[in-house]
Every structure is written in C-alpha cells, then in structure tokens.
Design an enzyme around this catalytic site. Structure first.
Site, PDB file in Angstrom:
ATOM      1  N   THR A 142     -57.588 -38.670  17.282  1.00 21.08           N
ATOM      2  CA  THR A 142     -58.606 -37.964  16.507  1.00 21.08           C
ATOM      3  C   THR A 142     -57.919 -37.182  15.381  1.00 21.08           C
ATOM      4  O   THR A 142     -56.695 -37.087  15.314  1.00 21.08           O
ATOM      5  CB  THR A 142     -59.406 -37.005  17.413  1.00 21.08           C
ATOM      6  OG1 THR A 142     -58.529 -36.007  17.936  1.00 21.08           O
ATOM      7  CG2 THR A 142     -60.058 -37.762  18.569  1.00 21.08           C
ATOM      8  N   LYS A 157     -50.961 -34.076  15.292  1.00 16.70           N
ATOM      9  CA  LYS A 157     -49.987 -32.985  15.204  1.00 16.70           C
ATOM     10  C   LYS A 157     -50.453 -31.694  15.880  1.00 16.70           C
ATOM     11  O   LYS A 157     -49.639 -30.864  16.267  1.00 16.70           O
ATOM     12  CB  LYS A 157     -49.700 -32.651  13.734  1.00 16.70           C
ATOM     13  CG  LYS A 157     -48.947 -33.715  12.971  1.00 16.70           C
ATOM     14  CD  LYS A 157     -48.566 -33.244  11.571  1.00 16.70           C
ATOM     15  CE  LYS A 157     -49.775 -33.093  10.666  1.00 16.70           C
ATOM     16  NZ  LYS A 157     -50.402 -34.380  10.273  1.00 16.70           N
ATOM     17  N   GLU A 213     -44.599 -39.746  19.467  1.00 20.84           N
ATOM     18  CA  GLU A 213     -43.779 -40.284  18.369  1.00 20.84           C
ATOM     19  C   GLU A 213     -44.485 -40.191  17.016  1.00 20.84           C
ATOM     20  O   GLU A 213     -43.869 -39.866  16.005  1.00 20.84           O
ATOM     21  CB  GLU A 213     -43.371 -41.725  18.663  1.00 20.84           C
ATOM     22  CG  GLU A 213     -42.386 -42.326  17.671  1.00 20.84           C
ATOM     23  CD  GLU A 213     -41.036 -41.620  17.695  1.00 20.84           C
ATOM     24  OE1 GLU A 213     -40.853 -40.712  16.859  1.00 20.84           O
ATOM     25  OE2 GLU A 213     -40.191 -41.963  18.540  1.00 20.84           O
ATOM     26  N   VAL A 273     -44.625 -37.009  13.766  1.00 21.07           N
ATOM     27  CA  VAL A 273     -43.675 -36.488  12.764  1.00 21.07           C
ATOM     28  C   VAL A 273     -43.412 -37.462  11.607  1.00 21.07           C
ATOM     29  O   VAL A 273     -43.640 -37.118  10.450  1.00 21.07           O
ATOM     30  CB  VAL A 273     -42.354 -36.035  13.424  1.00 21.07           C
ATOM     31  CG1 VAL A 273     -41.340 -35.611  12.367  1.00 21.07           C
ATOM     32  CG2 VAL A 273     -42.620 -34.866  14.368  1.00 21.07           C
ATOM     33  N   GLY A 304     -53.589 -42.652  -3.423  1.00 21.57           N
ATOM     34  CA  GLY A 304     -53.953 -42.461  -2.019  1.00 21.57           C
ATOM     35  C   GLY A 304     -52.903 -41.743  -1.201  1.00 21.57           C
ATOM     36  O   GLY A 304     -53.039 -41.600   0.013  1.00 21.57           O
ATOM     37  N   ASP A 331     -48.212 -29.287   6.166  1.00 21.25           N
ATOM     38  CA  ASP A 331     -48.002 -30.499   6.963  1.00 21.25           C
ATOM     39  C   ASP A 331     -46.559 -30.540   7.491  1.00 21.25           C
ATOM     40  O   ASP A 331     -46.321 -30.750   8.688  1.00 21.25           O
ATOM     41  CB  ASP A 331     -48.291 -31.730   6.083  1.00 21.25           C
ATOM     42  CG  ASP A 331     -47.940 -33.043   6.770  1.00 21.25           C
ATOM     43  OD1 ASP A 331     -48.614 -33.397   7.753  1.00 21.25           O
ATOM     44  OD2 ASP A 331     -46.990 -33.704   6.327  1.00 21.25           O
ATOM     45  N   LYS A 339     -44.880 -30.167  11.469  1.00 23.19           N
ATOM     46  CA  LYS A 339     -43.895 -31.126  11.972  1.00 23.19           C
ATOM     47  C   LYS A 339     -42.584 -30.451  12.384  1.00 23.19           C
ATOM     48  O   LYS A 339     -41.974 -30.821  13.389  1.00 23.19           O
ATOM     49  CB  LYS A 339     -43.639 -32.206  10.915  1.00 23.19           C
ATOM     50  CG  LYS A 339     -44.867 -33.108  10.721  1.00 23.19           C
ATOM     51  CD  LYS A 339     -44.745 -33.990   9.486  1.00 23.19           C
ATOM     52  CE  LYS A 339     -45.914 -34.964   9.383  1.00 23.19           C
ATOM     53  NZ  LYS A 339     -45.892 -35.724   8.096  1.00 23.19           N
TER      54      LYS A 339
END
Lengths: 346, 346
Positions: free
Chosen positions: A102, A131, A155, A158, A213, A227, A231
C-alpha cells in the site's frame, strides 16, 4: 514448493510483481523450485478477490490494464469479490506470505502497520516495499515476527530491487557494518545531474524530472530530502542497530542549490550529491541527509541520473558499494519477489 | 551449529581465515549461530595437524607468525603431526567442510582439483579461493557436488570477499544475467590509475605496484590479463551458463599502453580500464579481456586504485554494479568464511 501469496495493495508495485510471476513462472519453478499461488488481492481502489484455489494472474493483469476493478474477474462468485477491508482479507485468507504494497504514509505508517501486525499475528510472513512501517516501527515489528517464528522482510523500502539487505545478510554476513553513505533518491540525483551536465537551472531541471515521471506534481518529499530521510532511518535501524526516529535526523534537500553552486564545486573538482549518511560510533548511531560536495574519486560521485547507490563501511571488507535502480514498477515488484524467494529458501 | 573445518593450504588466505575465526568467534556464534571447530590443517610448506577434538587457532597463528611449522604445535602427538599429503588428510579427517586454499595453477588446476574431488567423494562440502579448478573444471566439479548432495562454493575466486556469487544467488535470484563487465584485476587498475592521475609512465607505475606488494616480481599474470582471463571464464561459466575454456577467450593486457595513450583518451573524456567482458547472446557465451576506453559516465570508469568492480546486466533490474576490494589477506579469508556461512545457512 508452492507458496500461497496475498497481495495487500495492487498499484504499480503489485502489478509489477504480478507481471514477473506471470512471465517467469517456468524459470522460477525450474531453477529455484519456487511456485506461487496468488490466493488473495485487495486494493482500496480496485476491490478485493479471494480465491483459495488460486487467482489467474494474467486475467487480473488484463482487467487492471483495461481500467476495470477486481469485481469483474471472470466467473467470480459474490463471495470471492466481496468488498472487504485489508484487515479482513488478511484475517480470512490462507496465504502463507502477505506482500504489503500500500502507499507510504511516513507520518503514521498506517494502515500498513496494522496490516503487517495482523498478518504476523495470524501466522503469515510479511514482505513489504512500504517505507512507513520500516522507518517508524522496524524493531517492534521484527520482534513480533520473531516471536511468531515468521519473517518480516523489507528489501524494497530503500533501493527498490537493488539488493541492500540481502547483501548485508548473505554476502557480507559476519562483517560489522559501521557506516553507510548513499544516494537514495533518484529524483534529486537526476536533477543534480541535469544541472551539472547540461547547465540547467534548478527550476527547469525539476520541471523536466516531473515531465519524465521521476518527480511528483508536489516534489517536496523528494527535493527536501524526506524520502532519503526515511530510507536512512531504515538503514540505521536495520544495518547499524540504531533506534532512530525520523525526527532525530537533520535533513536538508537540494531546493536551494543553484547552478552557480554546482559550477563552483565543479571548478574545485567536486560534485554535489544529496547524501544520506549514518554512522555507528561509541555505541551511538547518528544520521543526516544533506547535499555534499564529493571528490570525483568517491564511488558515489560517479552515480549519475536516476540511479541509486550505497556504500557500506565494514570491518573485514572495507568499503563495499552497490549501484543500481532505485525505483520502477518492475524493479520494486522484483524487490517483493526477492523477499518472497528469501522466505522460500529458508 | 558447529561445523568441522579442514584447511588445505595455510598461506595468506588460510591465515586470514583463521584470524577471523579467532577474532569473531563470539559474534559469529551470537548473531548467526555459527561455531567452527578446525579439525585439520595441512600445507606443503608448514606441515600437517589433525586433531578431531579441535585445533587451538590462536596457537597455530602464533606458531606460523613466528615462522614455525605445524609440527611444533604444543603437546602434539606424533600421529597428530604425521606428515601427510593433502589427499591423505582429506581422506582421514572427519571435517564436514574442506576449505581448499592452495596456490593456483591455471594450466593444470592441480593438485587443487584432485583435493576437491577427493573431498566431495568423501562427503565433505568444498569452499575454495583457487581460480584453477573453477576456471577449468567448474561444471564437472559442480555436478559431482550435486550428485553427492554437497556444496562447491567459489566466492573468493573472482573479487576476494566482495560478493559476486552471493549477490547473484540471493539478492538477484530470479533475474537472468545476460552480460557481465568488470575490473577484476587490482594490480593493473592501480597501474592505470597512477599513469592517469600522476602522469607516470608504465614502467615506473609497475615498479611502484611491485614495491607496494600489488604486483609480483614476475608481473606477467596481472599485466598481460591472464588473471582477469581466468576470472571472466569463471563468471561466464557460473553466471551465464557458458562452457568456455581459457583458450576460447581473446586476451590483451596493458603492457603496451603508454602515457600518451592515456592522455589522448583523457582529452576525449575517456578513461582506460582493463575490462573483462562476457556476454550470452543467441545461445552462445563469449568473453574477452582487453583495455577499453570508457566514458566517465560508466560506473566502472570511477573505480580507481587497486579496487575491483563488476557490472551485471540483468533482465529485471537492469545494470547492477558492485565495487570493493579484489584481494587481500583478510578479504580473501573472509571470502572463504562467507562460503562456509552459506553452507551453514542451508
């Protein structure tokens, strides 16, 4: 061995996974002894499908490709397409692995965290590319998984399918990782690359990233470093044994970097990169996200365009750097598959 | 779980392995549930030691560090230090894993191949850093291992402990690898780096590499590309499914490259690297070793000094590049350990 998969979320990543499962069915069976039966799919926009005997993957991809919902699955009974919440789907399905795909809410990590906990409490392994739960609740979820003899694998959180956690736990097992330093956001690396190699200003470079994009209409999460921040928190807590929260990590993005800054760096033989950096030192783990001027001899300096890369400082092997895609439908779908295959191997 | 290890060859690599086993005993047990009992060590120069109850690793390292042979192991009985050939040691020991670490003979792959076959025929897994058997007889040995339900692992043969085979079989499992391209020889990369960054001629750069221990007194195997050749044959046959012999691969080294060549390339924005390249195309696998002028945007162009790197072209993940050490006592000792840990996980 056949695994029963339940997909929670079937947007880009879920469809990327389904395409791979469709196209690589024979190869995965013949080379790895892996077979998948998809027994449940649910998505807030596309509906729900629960078929313990197995869902026809090609039929689902065909439906979604034509903009249809799962309710239109050929010959589905009303019970098979009953609109259900993700929690109910997880409760009802007999999947042995839940792929949680999701959307990330980095403030609350919901509803993903509730889905994951429900799956682990009902005896299902969980693999996720989300994340939120990994950045906010990794330790708690991992403990819950262990207590239940299950795996919680992340996995895809990140660098999409470019293996970071697989690398640490298989090829580098036995090493102590002391420091990680990476380019973890492809959008900002693309923008910085265009500014340096084509002399573009920040605004036009961002507009180009949006057009292609790479960047969203609201680019804040990428360009302000949030973001990369999520991570680096995940890397800190999983690889370095930290227990950082996102609010513990100073974070500066690239929106104030000008063409002049980049040219001045270049004149010094340096290159701007948005660097996520975490370190374990004297029992404490610290992290930071910030634009850094790297010497061209740094393995991260050569990482151009939308690519990602991560350097791991280890006690036995010194610095190991891995570079590859950091996003993409197939790449993140593969990240999910790679975690499913890890469950399969154990 | 405790594994019984037999070491065939105890030079630099073997001692590197023993140091790690000594220093990381607690960490390996606590984090990975791995314990090692070294039950046999043999080396043509240092003698033989067979003790099924377990050899004191620190005592062996102390002996070897003082230039003594294994016969002087404290309180050893005559039977424990009886001078035996490697084949006899493998026959007699109850090790469940043999670490084969004798010197590489790339023409005959002996005596290593005989040792490895003997081990597999007497029920022992084999891990090796020896390029000979992997380059000349990989398929045959792998078949023998499978037939006996054993593992034959070779991580240390290409980039020391920088994981190549682990990467392909865990993080990238499910991908088809179509092409590999790498800098697999640190000595030549060191020489080319010195020629470019410090304007040295080939001769002085080679002399410096010899002085620093990167190059041997007879540097032929490195500078003429034969070391990289053996490695690209291994990669071709293991990762691309080829069945190449070393004589199938055109090979050109760096000894004819001049400072002027390097400067001319630099003026074009290019950089000389000794590239090992293999490709699977139309059912055929081909390979070549040759100096190439790479654009600086190639992930391999930024690999400087004695470092190694390998790019893998995959169908799902595109290009994945891993960079790290390609040689060294601890690094190659770790390669052996990483394969032992892989046996431990299965």
């Amino acid at each position: 061995m056949e695994h029963r998969l339940g997909l929670i979320g079937c947007g880009t990543v879920g469809q990327g996974l389904l395409e791979i499962l469709r196209d690589k069915k024979d190869l995965l069976r013949d080379t790895l002894g892996f077979e998948a039966r998809v027994v449940a799919i649910t998505d807030t926009l596309k509906g729900t499908l629960i078929i313990p005997e197995g869902i026809d993957i090609a039929a689902v991809l065909d439906l979604l490709g034509r903009g249809k919902g799962l309710a239109e699955y050929p010959k589905a009974t009303a019970a098979q397409v009953e609109p259900l919440d993700g929690l109910d789907v997880i409760e009802r399905t007999d999947a042995d692995i839940i792929a949680e795909m999701t959307y990330t809410d980095i403030k609350t990590a919901e509803p993903a965290t509730s889905y994951i906990k429900k799956a682990l409490r009902t005896g299902k392994h969980v693999v996720t590319s989300n994340k939120g739960p990994a950045a906010l609740h990794y330790r708690e979820i991992q403990d819950l998984a262990r207590k239940n003899g299950l795996q919680f694998r992340i996995e895809g959180t990140v660098m999409s399918g470019t293996p970071v956690f697989h690398l640490a736990e298989s090829g580098l097992a036995g090493n102590r990782i002391r420091e990680v330093k990476g380019i973890l956001n492809g959008t900002t690396n693309f923008i910085l690359t265009k500014m340096e190699t084509e002399g573009m200003d920040y605004g036009p470079a961002l507009a180009l990233a949006q057009k292609l994009g790479y960047a969203e209409a609201d680019p804040t999460a990428d360009v302000e470093g949030f973001d990369a921040l999520a991570k680096v928190v995940i890397l800190s807590n999983v690889l370095l044994g930290g227990s950082l929260k996102t609010t513990d990590v100073p974070c500066k993005g690239i929106s104030s970097i000008t063409k002049a800054d980049i040219e001045a760096a270049k004149a010094q033989g340096l290159r701007f990169k948005l660097i996520a950096h975490a370190k374990a030192e004297g029992g404490a783990v610290t992290a930071i996200v910030s634009p850094q001027k790297l010497p061209l001899s740094d393995p991260l300096a050569g990482v151009m365009g939308a690519q990602n890369a991560l350097s791991l400082e280890t006690d036995l092997m010194g610095k190991i750097t891995i570079q590859g895609a950091g996003a993409g439908k197939t790449e993140t779908g593969f990240a999910i598959l790679s975690d499913i295959l890890a469950v399969h191997r154990c």
